[in-house]
Every structure is written in structure tokens, then in C-alpha cells.
Design an enzyme around this catalytic site. Sequence first.
Site, PDB file in Angstrom:
ATOM      1  N   CYS A   1       0.814  -1.217   0.000  1.00 46.56           N
ATOM      2  CA  CYS A   1       0.000   0.000   0.000  1.00 46.56           C
ATOM      3  C   CYS A   1       0.848   1.268   0.000  1.00 46.56           C
ATOM      4  CB  CYS A   1      -0.985   0.002   1.170  1.00 46.56           C
ATOM      5  SG  CYS A   1      -0.258   0.193   2.799  1.00 46.56           S
TER       6      CYS A   1
ATOM      7  N   HIS B   1      -3.151   1.053   6.618  1.00 44.13           N
ATOM      8  CA  HIS B   1      -3.370   1.085   5.172  1.00 44.13           C
ATOM      9  C   HIS B   1      -3.469   2.526   4.701  1.00 44.13           C
ATOM     10  CE1 HIS B   1      -4.429  -0.561   1.287  1.00 44.13           C
ATOM     11  NE2 HIS B   1      -5.511   0.202   1.229  1.00 44.13           N
TER      12      HIS B   1
ATOM     13  N   HIS C   1      -5.628   2.403  -4.712  1.00 47.48           N
ATOM     14  CA  HIS C   1      -4.720   1.874  -3.699  1.00 47.48           C
ATOM     15  C   HIS C   1      -4.259   0.479  -4.070  1.00 47.48           C
ATOM     16  CE1 HIS C   1      -7.894  -0.678  -1.462  1.00 47.48           C
ATOM     17  NE2 HIS C   1      -8.525  -0.141  -2.487  1.00 47.48           N
TER      18      HIS C   1
END
Length: 369
Positions: free
Chosen positions: A270, A326, A338
Site C-alpha cells: 500500500c 493502510h 490503492h
Amino acid sequence: MLKRLKITAIGSMVILIATTTACGSNNASPNNSAPTPNPTIQSGTGNTLSHSLSQAGKGLTTLGNDDAIVPIKVINNVNYIPARELVQTLKFQTDWDDTNQKLLVGDNDANYELTMNSTKAKKDGSDIHVNQPFVKEGDSAYLPISSLADLFQEDMSYEVSNGQLKIHPSPVAPIENEDDSDPRGNAAELEFSDDPTDPFKGVGNETNPASKDLQAGNDLQVWSPSGKEEVIPVLKNIDINAMINKGKQYLGVKYKFGTGPYPQTGRFDCSTFTQYVYGKYGVRLPRLAREQERVGTLVSRKALRKGDLMFFYVPGRFKSNKTVGHVGIYIGNMQMLHSSPAAKNGVQISDISKPYWKSTFLRAKRIVY
């Protein structure tokens, strides 16, 4: 009975030779780290664990909705916790850096690097020394009890009692999958909204589109290892629509926990994805999501603009559910670009109006305009 210690701390370690998927470490890459042929345990998506780990047998037990119990093992007169049971409880991801003898642990990137048979560790991109060494016995890794507060105090609540580690569950059962409904209903205060004054509002596909001629040599120039590059001190003016178009060119690129530079690995986690895309436009971000969360200007969920970084926790029954796990890029119209292992494996676009994202959202930061 030892005095009750209530500390927020995360526990994440796995058997030493584990491999998985999550959001990023600085040292692991296909070129310098590889799992053993028969890893003892392996975590999967952050929300599920492999069959071998879930069938550990001895060790961790859970008592309904009560505490998870992890046994303590004495090694050289020091109290240790088996990494396997801790990872099983907290549903973290791991990878094993064989070259450097490091266990990498985290949610969607590797917030922790634990060097075996050493007191050296790395937490959120910073070096740290613990009191007793991390230990490898056979194919198993062990974490000294004395290191829990130093490493994981923000991530779980626990106490040590009668030769056991008791990990307390979160007070509210989390929504653990992106498409799950929220049994608590959709509270109005959790809704996201666009900033109507966003100068880049709209699709923007024809606004200075990003070049599709991607050269590995150029890609290497934007890679910024943790602590190696100066982070932007103020907001930077860039063509945000062009940056988003550039990011979309990587849709479908596979996700790998703790991955190395994209030109070398062909993978993102991420935080390497956000670091890489912003780096293409001269914006230097730190390596990890928790480091990236410290830069920029805080933004309300009710006034999001394209290009804002969005930070979330990765839910778990025995986590504090308050620490960043995240990061993604807001691209307008309730959509986020993402890299994640779920719901799809890799770079993807998700609808943040779903209950999962609304309930796990922590904050947004603006670093470009």
C-alpha cells in the site's frame, strides 16, 4: 499473579520463515529475501491466515468473546512469546528476509523488522533496541515479553498473568471484509463528502494525461527508502489529475507485503504504491503508511479533494483498531486508488462509501494541491 499491566501493544511475529502479503518493509525483495521451502506458518491477506497456522494445536486459545491466551516460554531464564500464536491472534502479515535474518511484520505494510538472535528492531521506520534478543529455535521465532510495550504499545491491550499473555479483545466487533454490512447502521457522521471547491474536481482524463512510456530507469529515481530522502515540508502544487491518471496505469499490478522497489520487484504494497505515484511528480514520501500519515495537512472526511491521502486501520478482534495499517489515494466521487491484497489482489479502485471503509477510516492528509 503478576500485577495486571494494561498496555496497548501489537503483537506480530510469525515463525521465522514465513512469507505473506501486507503494506511494506524497507529490506525485503525477491532479490535478497526468500522463504524457506516449507515455512511453518504463513499469513495471507491480513484478515485470514493459512490453514497450518489456524490449526496450530498447542498454544493459543480463545475463550468465546473473552481474552485470547498465549503461553509464555522460558528461554535462557527469559520469558518469551511464540511468534506464531501472536500473529494468529492479531491477524498480521509477515515475510522473512533470509539474507538479513529479519522477520517482517505488519498490516498492509511491514511496520516492524525484527532481527533474530539480536536486540535490534525497526519500528515505523525508526531503529529501536529492545532489552532481550529475539530468538529463533528451529523454524520458530520468539519475542521477549519485555519488548511488547516498546514495540507494540499502540496496537493491542494485554496483561501478563500466571505464565500467560492475555490479549484483550476490542470492545466493538469490527467489520472485517469490504463488502460486509454494518450491523450498527450507517451513521451520518461517518459519511464522506467531496470539497465542492476542489480545483481538480471532475474526471480529468484529458487534463495533461500522464505518459504511458514507463522506463525502469526513470522509475528508480522516484523510489525513496525510509529515512533516505527528505520529505516535502509543505504542500506542493502539481497536476493532480495527471498524477491520478499515472496511478491508474498500474491497475492490476500485484500486491506483495514488504516488497522492494517496483522496478526490481514488479509489485507494490500500500505505501510503496503511494510513495511511487507521488514520487513521479516530485513529491517525496516516507516508506511506510504510518510515516506518511505524519506529513501534510489534516483534512476532514467531509471535505476531501482529489489527491488526498486516506489512512485506515486494518480491523481485528484483538487489535486496538486505532493505528494506521493502510493508505490510499482519494481520486474523487467516493473512490480510492490503492494497492491491497483484498478485495482484489493488487492495485485497484475501491468505493469508500462502503461501511468497511467508513468505519475503518482514521484520517486524511493533504500533501498536494
